[in-house]
Design a protein around this motif. Structure first.
Motif, mmCIF file in Angstrom:
data_model
loop_
_atom_site.group_PDB
_atom_site.id
_atom_site.type_symbol
_atom_site.label_atom_id
_atom_site.label_comp_id
_atom_site.label_asym_id
_atom_site.label_seq_id
_atom_site.Cartn_x
_atom_site.Cartn_y
_atom_site.Cartn_z
ATOM 1 N N LYS A 204 0.965 -1.229 -0.125
ATOM 2 C CA LYS A 204 0.140 0.053 -0.024
ATOM 3 C C LYS A 204 1.018 1.212 0.060
ATOM 4 N N PHE A 205 2.006 1.131 0.892
ATOM 5 C CA PHE A 205 2.861 2.456 0.889
ATOM 6 C C PHE A 205 3.455 2.497 -0.657
ATOM 7 N N ALA A 206 3.905 1.527 -1.417
ATOM 8 C CA ALA A 206 4.194 1.630 -2.647
ATOM 9 C C ALA A 206 3.386 2.132 -3.515
ATOM 10 N N ALA A 207 2.125 1.940 -3.421
ATOM 11 C CA ALA A 207 0.978 2.215 -4.397
ATOM 12 C C ALA A 207 0.524 3.592 -4.201
ATOM 13 N N ALA A 208 0.798 4.581 -3.119
ATOM 14 C CA ALA A 208 0.123 5.707 -2.962
ATOM 15 C C ALA A 208 1.005 6.691 -3.184
ATOM 16 N N ASP A 209 0.505 7.921 -3.788
ATOM 17 C CA ASP A 209 1.319 9.134 -3.922
ATOM 18 C C ASP A 209 1.545 9.785 -2.552
ATOM 19 N N VAL A 210 0.431 9.931 -1.753
ATOM 20 C CA VAL A 210 0.604 10.661 -0.458
ATOM 21 C C VAL A 210 -0.211 9.834 0.570
ATOM 22 N N ILE A 211 0.344 9.739 1.461
ATOM 23 C CA ILE A 211 -0.377 8.837 2.813
ATOM 24 C C ILE A 211 -0.472 9.857 4.278
ATOM 25 N N VAL A 212 -1.767 9.920 4.629
ATOM 26 C CA VAL A 212 -2.139 10.930 5.662
ATOM 27 C C VAL A 212 -2.822 10.291 6.874
ATOM 28 N N ILE B 8 -10.512 17.434 3.565
ATOM 29 C CA ILE B 8 -9.941 16.741 4.825
ATOM 30 C C ILE B 8 -8.871 17.748 5.610
ATOM 31 N N SER B 9 -8.771 17.548 6.922
ATOM 32 C CA SER B 9 -7.895 18.132 7.660
ATOM 33 C C SER B 9 -6.629 17.669 8.075
ATOM 34 N N ILE B 10 -5.529 17.720 7.588
ATOM 35 C CA ILE B 10 -4.379 16.609 7.731
ATOM 36 C C ILE B 10 -3.645 17.087 8.961
ATOM 37 N N GLU B 11 -3.419 15.945 9.924
ATOM 38 C CA GLU B 11 -2.511 15.996 10.821
ATOM 39 C C GLU B 11 -1.150 15.657 10.947
ATOM 40 N N LYS B 12 -1.017 14.537 9.950
ATOM 41 C CA LYS B 12 0.309 13.941 9.883
ATOM 42 C C LYS B 12 0.336 13.445 8.355
ATOM 43 N N THR B 13 1.576 13.348 8.021
ATOM 44 C CA THR B 13 1.875 13.054 6.730
ATOM 45 C C THR B 13 3.048 11.953 6.872
ATOM 46 N N LEU C 135 4.075 2.431 9.761
ATOM 47 C CA LEU C 135 4.352 3.719 9.124
ATOM 48 C C LEU C 135 5.030 4.812 10.222
ATOM 49 N N ASP C 136 4.817 4.596 11.510
ATOM 50 C CA ASP C 136 5.549 5.385 12.145
ATOM 51 C C ASP C 136 6.949 4.939 12.402
ATOM 52 N N LEU D 132 8.883 4.288 9.932
ATOM 53 C CA LEU D 132 9.139 4.075 8.261
ATOM 54 C C LEU D 132 10.440 3.785 7.890
ATOM 55 N N ASP D 133 11.564 4.595 8.596
ATOM 56 C CA ASP D 133 12.880 4.593 8.256
ATOM 57 C C ASP D 133 13.358 2.766 8.240
ATOM 58 N N LYS D 134 13.032 2.391 9.537
ATOM 59 C CA LYS D 134 13.322 1.205 9.700
ATOM 60 C C LYS D 134 12.543 0.090 8.951
ATOM 61 N N SER D 135 11.414 0.291 9.013
ATOM 62 C CA SER D 135 10.174 -0.589 8.464
ATOM 63 C C SER D 135 10.408 -1.077 7.165
ATOM 64 N N LEU D 136 10.686 -0.071 6.251
ATOM 65 C CA LEU D 136 11.221 -0.290 4.744
ATOM 66 C C LEU D 136 12.304 -1.144 4.562
ATOM 67 N N ALA D 137 13.327 -1.541 5.690
ATOM 68 C CA ALA D 137 14.377 -2.388 5.561
ATOM 69 C C ALA D 137 14.286 -3.770 6.216
ATOM 70 N N ARG D 138 13.121 -3.801 6.682
ATOM 71 C CA ARG D 138 12.829 -5.259 7.571
ATOM 72 C C ARG D 138 11.621 -5.775 7.151
#
Length: 251
Positions: free
Chosen positions: A37-45, A67-72, A136-137, A139-145
């Protein structure tokens, strides 16, 4: 994690099986692992849904939804944005979601500068998307694990079940996790292998619903319960998930 909940559905991004519905749902997007899903989306919020224009009940007429965005988590950062919803019957039309906090996977319309929220297994109410948000929280480590996650819940009430142990077993050994207060379990850094995955529920519960994402295999229904699930972790499928809906055995 979570995935969009279906009665006994197994999804590998391009197909979806419903035990209670004989036909395959023909939608462009299907439920997927969070990394897909991360790869398929242009923006995730994470965002709060504004005023949703009224339409005839059940109608998927185009509408503009603020929509009012609190985190991207990915893509261009906005404070507010107006979504052009829905692009198809497979995408969110947000009826009944006004004022709700939601995790949304957005795509940019190829023919305009507008964005729309992908539906059919992508995103949902924040409380039900904790599995994706955990990933997603980090993310830096998630993408490599590698990671397998899911939710354990009461299939009659949809109440999250805490303290349920989940095991993954393969030739590499046994890996375990326990569901938290939101019913979410996570198992990280799994070696590439085919794993048997099962909740350790003893005689108290039976598995009545199963929702999966990634490369997953299962055996047939036996004595009114689902059983014998396997999930594959490899270079092409670094993360996966399995949600288990449980019924008390005497119910």
């Amino acid at each position: 994690m979570k995935f969009r909940r279906y009665r006994f559905c197994l999804v590998n991004f391009v197909f979806l099986i419903l035990a209670s519905v004989p036909a395959v749902v023909a939608c462009t997007y299907g439920p997927a692992t969070v990394c897909e899903k991360f790869a398929a989306a242009d923006v995730i919020v994470v965002a709060t849904i504004g005023i949703v224009p009224e339409t005839v009940p059940g109608e998927y007429a185009p509408r503009l939804v603020p929509i009012s965005i609190e985190k991207t988590y990915k893509g261009q950062v906005f404070k507010e944005i107006i979504l052009d919803q829905p692009q198809s019957t497979c995408d969110w039309n947000f009826s009944g979601y006004q004022g709700q906090r939601m995790l949304l996977y957005l795509r940019k319309d190829k023919n305009s500068s507008s964005y729309f929220a992908i539906g059919t297994g992508f995103g949902g109410i924040v409380e039900r998307e904790r599995g994706d948000i955990y990933w997603l929280d980090g993310l830096d480590k998630s993408l490599a694990r590698t990671r397998v996650s899911g939710r354990i819940f009461n299939s009659n009430t949809n109440e999250s079940l805490a303290g349920i142990s989940v095991s993954l077993k393969s030739r590499n050994g046994i890996f375990k996790a326990t569901s938290d207060s939101m019913g979410i379990f996570e198992i990280w850094d799994l070696p590439n292998s085919r794993y048997e995955i099962f909740p350790e529920i003893g005689s108290a519960w039976v598995v009545k619903e199963f929702t999966a994402a990634g490369e997953v295999h299962w055996k047939n229904l036996k004595n009114g319960q689902y059983q014998d699930f396997e999930i594959v972790i490899n270079k092409g499928s670094k993360c996966g998930g399995a949600d288990f809906g449980l019924n008390a055995r005497d119910k």
